[in-house]
Design a protein around this motif. Structure first.
Motif, PDB file in Angstrom:
ATOM      1  N   ASP A  97       0.863  -1.184   0.000  1.00  0.00           N
ATOM      2  CA  ASP A  97       0.000   0.000   0.000  1.00  0.00           C
ATOM      3  C   ASP A  97       0.901   1.236   0.000  1.00  0.00           C
ATOM      4  OD1 ASP A  97      -1.569   2.243   0.839  1.00  0.00           O
ATOM      5  OD2 ASP A  97      -3.076   0.866   1.620  1.00  0.00           O
ATOM      6  N   PRO A  98       0.872   2.057  -1.068  1.00  0.00           N
ATOM      7  CA  PRO A  98       1.789   3.192  -1.171  1.00  0.00           C
ATOM      8  C   PRO A  98       1.696   4.164  -0.003  1.00  0.00           C
ATOM      9  CG  PRO A  98       0.745   2.778  -3.282  1.00  0.00           C
ATOM     10  CD  PRO A  98       0.038   1.911  -2.279  1.00  0.00           C
ATOM     11  N   VAL A  99       0.493   4.481   0.433  1.00  0.00           N
ATOM     12  CA  VAL A  99       0.334   5.462   1.510  1.00  0.00           C
ATOM     13  C   VAL A  99       0.883   4.913   2.820  1.00  0.00           C
ATOM     14  CG1 VAL A  99      -1.315   6.833   2.840  1.00  0.00           C
ATOM     15  CG2 VAL A  99      -1.659   6.514   0.376  1.00  0.00           C
ATOM     16  N   VAL A 100       0.613   3.658   3.104  1.00  0.00           N
ATOM     17  CA  VAL A 100       1.099   3.043   4.339  1.00  0.00           C
ATOM     18  C   VAL A 100       2.626   2.975   4.334  1.00  0.00           C
ATOM     19  CG1 VAL A 100       1.094   0.933   5.717  1.00  0.00           C
ATOM     20  CG2 VAL A 100      -1.020   1.727   4.663  1.00  0.00           C
ATOM     21  N   VAL A 101       3.197   2.571   3.204  1.00  0.00           N
ATOM     22  CA  VAL A 101       4.655   2.506   3.085  1.00  0.00           C
ATOM     23  C   VAL A 101       5.258   3.897   3.245  1.00  0.00           C
ATOM     24  CG1 VAL A 101       6.572   2.025   1.518  1.00  0.00           C
ATOM     25  CG2 VAL A 101       4.644   0.434   1.655  1.00  0.00           C
ATOM     26  N   ALA A 102       4.659   4.886   2.577  1.00  0.00           N
ATOM     27  CA  ALA A 102       5.181   6.256   2.633  1.00  0.00           C
ATOM     28  C   ALA A 102       5.138   6.809   4.050  1.00  0.00           C
ATOM     29  CB  ALA A 102       4.385   7.156   1.690  1.00  0.00           C
ATOM     30  N   ARG A 103       4.076   6.525   4.771  1.00  0.00           N
ATOM     31  CA  ARG A 103       3.961   7.019   6.149  1.00  0.00           C
ATOM     32  C   ARG A 103       4.998   6.358   7.057  1.00  0.00           C
ATOM     33  NH1 ARG A 103      -2.698   7.079   6.521  1.00  0.00           N
ATOM     34  NH2 ARG A 103      -2.974   9.154   5.542  1.00  0.00           N
ATOM     35  N   ALA A 104       5.222   5.067   6.871  1.00  0.00           N
ATOM     36  CA  ALA A 104       6.200   4.366   7.705  1.00  0.00           C
ATOM     37  C   ALA A 104       7.614   4.884   7.454  1.00  0.00           C
ATOM     38  CB  ALA A 104       6.123   2.858   7.445  1.00  0.00           C
ATOM     39  N   LEU A 105       7.960   5.127   6.202  1.00  0.00           N
ATOM     40  CA  LEU A 105       9.288   5.644   5.876  1.00  0.00           C
ATOM     41  C   LEU A 105       9.442   7.103   6.314  1.00  0.00           C
ATOM     42  CD1 LEU A 105       9.863   4.084   2.328  1.00  0.00           C
ATOM     43  CD2 LEU A 105      10.890   3.388   4.504  1.00  0.00           C
ATOM     44  N   LEU A 106       8.375   7.872   6.167  1.00  0.00           N
ATOM     45  CA  LEU A 106       8.423   9.263   6.616  1.00  0.00           C
ATOM     46  C   LEU A 106       8.707   9.331   8.113  1.00  0.00           C
ATOM     47  CD1 LEU A 106       8.011  12.317   6.294  1.00  0.00           C
ATOM     48  CD2 LEU A 106       5.544  11.925   6.587  1.00  0.00           C
ATOM     49  N   THR A 143       0.767   8.681  -6.829  1.00  0.00           N
ATOM     50  CA  THR A 143       1.027  10.011  -6.270  1.00  0.00           C
ATOM     51  C   THR A 143       0.791  10.020  -4.767  1.00  0.00           C
ATOM     52  OG1 THR A 143       0.480  11.196  -8.312  1.00  0.00           O
ATOM     53  CG2 THR A 143       0.275  12.424  -6.261  1.00  0.00           C
ATOM     54  N   LEU A 144       1.638  10.743  -4.071  1.00  0.00           N
ATOM     55  CA  LEU A 144       1.488  10.977  -2.639  1.00  0.00           C
ATOM     56  C   LEU A 144       1.278  12.466  -2.417  1.00  0.00           C
ATOM     57  CD1 LEU A 144       4.481   8.775  -1.446  1.00  0.00           C
ATOM     58  CD2 LEU A 144       2.063   8.146  -1.327  1.00  0.00           C
ATOM     59  N   ARG A 145       0.302  12.805  -1.608  1.00  0.00           N
ATOM     60  CA  ARG A 145       0.030  14.209  -1.296  1.00  0.00           C
ATOM     61  C   ARG A 145       0.588  14.517   0.098  1.00  0.00           C
ATOM     62  NH1 ARG A 145      -2.023  18.165  -4.929  1.00  0.00           N
ATOM     63  NH2 ARG A 145      -2.914  17.006  -6.700  1.00  0.00           N
ATOM     64  N   GLU A 167      13.981   4.437  -2.822  1.00  0.00           N
ATOM     65  CA  GLU A 167      14.504   3.112  -2.476  1.00  0.00           C
ATOM     66  C   GLU A 167      13.402   2.059  -2.422  1.00  0.00           C
ATOM     67  OE1 GLU A 167      17.621   2.180  -2.063  1.00  0.00           O
ATOM     68  OE2 GLU A 167      18.486   4.174  -2.353  1.00  0.00           O
ATOM     69  N   SER A 168      12.145   2.498  -2.408  1.00  0.00           N
ATOM     70  CA  SER A 168      11.016   1.574  -2.311  1.00  0.00           C
ATOM     71  C   SER A 168      10.382   1.365  -3.682  1.00  0.00           C
ATOM     72  CB  SER A 168       9.968   2.132  -1.330  1.00  0.00           C
ATOM     73  OG  SER A 168       8.784   1.364  -1.372  1.00  0.00           O
ATOM     74  N   GLN A 169      10.322   0.134  -4.122  1.00  0.00           N
ATOM     75  CA  GLN A 169       9.687  -0.160  -5.409  1.00  0.00           C
ATOM     76  C   GLN A 169       8.203   0.158  -5.391  1.00  0.00           C
ATOM     77  OE1 GLN A 169      10.569  -4.238  -6.364  1.00  0.00           O
ATOM     78  NE2 GLN A 169      12.742  -3.847  -6.746  1.00  0.00           N
ATOM     79  N   THR A 170       7.599   0.135  -4.226  1.00  0.00           N
ATOM     80  CA  THR A 170       6.171   0.428  -4.110  1.00  0.00           C
ATOM     81  C   THR A 170       5.876   1.891  -4.437  1.00  0.00           C
ATOM     82  OG1 THR A 170       5.983  -1.236  -2.366  1.00  0.00           O
ATOM     83  CG2 THR A 170       4.183   0.346  -2.546  1.00  0.00           C
ATOM     84  N   LEU A 171       6.826   2.782  -4.203  1.00  0.00           N
ATOM     85  CA  LEU A 171       6.586   4.219  -4.334  1.00  0.00           C
ATOM     86  C   LEU A 171       7.165   4.824  -5.600  1.00  0.00           C
ATOM     87  CD1 LEU A 171       7.321   5.290  -0.639  1.00  0.00           C
ATOM     88  CD2 LEU A 171       5.150   4.584  -1.667  1.00  0.00           C
ATOM     89  N   VAL A 172       7.812   4.026  -6.440  1.00  0.00           N
ATOM     90  CA  VAL A 172       8.459   4.544  -7.646  1.00  0.00           C
ATOM     91  C   VAL A 172       7.650   4.157  -8.880  1.00  0.00           C
ATOM     92  CG1 VAL A 172      10.535   4.469  -9.079  1.00  0.00           C
ATOM     93  CG2 VAL A 172      10.745   4.496  -6.597  1.00  0.00           C
ATOM     94  N   ARG A 173       7.418   5.140  -9.743  1.00  0.00           N
ATOM     95  CA  ARG A 173       6.708   4.900 -11.006  1.00  0.00           C
ATOM     96  C   ARG A 173       7.507   5.548 -12.125  1.00  0.00           C
ATOM     97  NH1 ARG A 173       3.203   8.209 -13.799  1.00  0.00           N
ATOM     98  NH2 ARG A 173       1.842   7.185 -15.325  1.00  0.00           N
ATOM     99  N   ASP A 174       7.907   4.748 -13.079  1.00  0.00           N
ATOM    100  CA  ASP A 174       8.726   5.239 -14.194  1.00  0.00           C
ATOM    101  C   ASP A 174       9.998   5.927 -13.693  1.00  0.00           C
ATOM    102  OD1 ASP A 174       6.826   4.309 -16.001  1.00  0.00           O
ATOM    103  OD2 ASP A 174       5.747   6.222 -16.042  1.00  0.00           O
TER     104      ASP A 174
END
Length: 212
Positions: A97-106, A143-145, A167-174
């Motif tokens: 889940d992009p949002v969950v991953v982004a929040r944990a890394l943040l 996209t992450l807001r 570094e996270s494949q879940t959060l990278v697009r192109d």
């Protein structure tokens, strides 16, 4: 030897050398005084010699983890560059889940570095109050807001966040990390380049931002 009532004594070479040495010392002291230099017998503490910032944790500061533990690399600022540190994370940080991953890394990148990392020169520029929200309708996939406009963050903070997310494949697009803010501005795709890592203060360069 006596001449009349006056007695003459011949000086020994040792006494002559002693007199000459004393005269030189007195002359040196007078010269120093004339130049405004004060002599002192009190030791002067010039402080500790400057130490080099290693940007590397010592072996005693590296925590040994079990083989099945999870970890993630996050980017911190050290010696005006971005350097990775390994952090233990929950399964959320490596999920799908992009949002969950982004929040944990943040959470990892914005918290104050522990004492061991501070000793090695690591700091973070990511503000503690920053939050991550889901994308809006019409945003590019992935996209992450953020709760602040990305361009309103300091260059170092934005570089840390982009490179950590990259570094996270879940959060990278192109090859890009798509970030937007709370306003109506369209999101942008950000790249983590070698220049971003070596000069995070200049992160907003043409090769580091893709407009969409």
């Amino acid at each position: 030897m006596k001449r009349g009532d006056v007695t003459f004594r011949r000086r020994s070479p040792l006494r002559r050398r002693t007199a000459v040495t004393l005269a030189v010392l007195l002359a040196g002291a007078a010269l120093a005084s004339g130049c405004g230099i004060r002599t002192t017998t009190v030791p002067v503490d010039a402080g500790a010699a400057p130490s080099r910032v290693p940007c590397r944790l010592s072996s005693s500061d590296v925590t040994t983890r079990s083989p099945d533990s999870l970890s993630a690399e996050v980017y911190l600022v050290c010696a005006s560059q971005l350097v990775t540190v390994d952090r233990p994370v929950t399964a959320d940080a490596v999920g799908t889940d992009p949002v969950v991953v982004a929040r944990a890394l943040l959470k990892e990148v914005q918290q104050a570095p522990p004492a061991s990392e501070r000793r090695a020169g690591f700091t973070t520029a990511v503000p503690a109050g920053l939050r991550v929200d889901p994308a809006r309708d019409g945003d590019p996939a992935g996209t992450l807001r953020l709760s602040s406009q990305p361009e309103d963050l300091s260059a170092e903070a934005l570089a840390q966040l982009v490179c950590t997310y990259a570094e996270s494949q879940t959060l990278v697009r192109d090859g890009s990390v798509f970030l937007g803010g709370p306003g109506d501005y369209p999101p942008r795709g950000y790249l983590c380049t070698s220049q971003t890592k070596s000069r995070p203060g200049d992160a907003a360069t043409p090769d580091a931002v893709r407009l969409h």
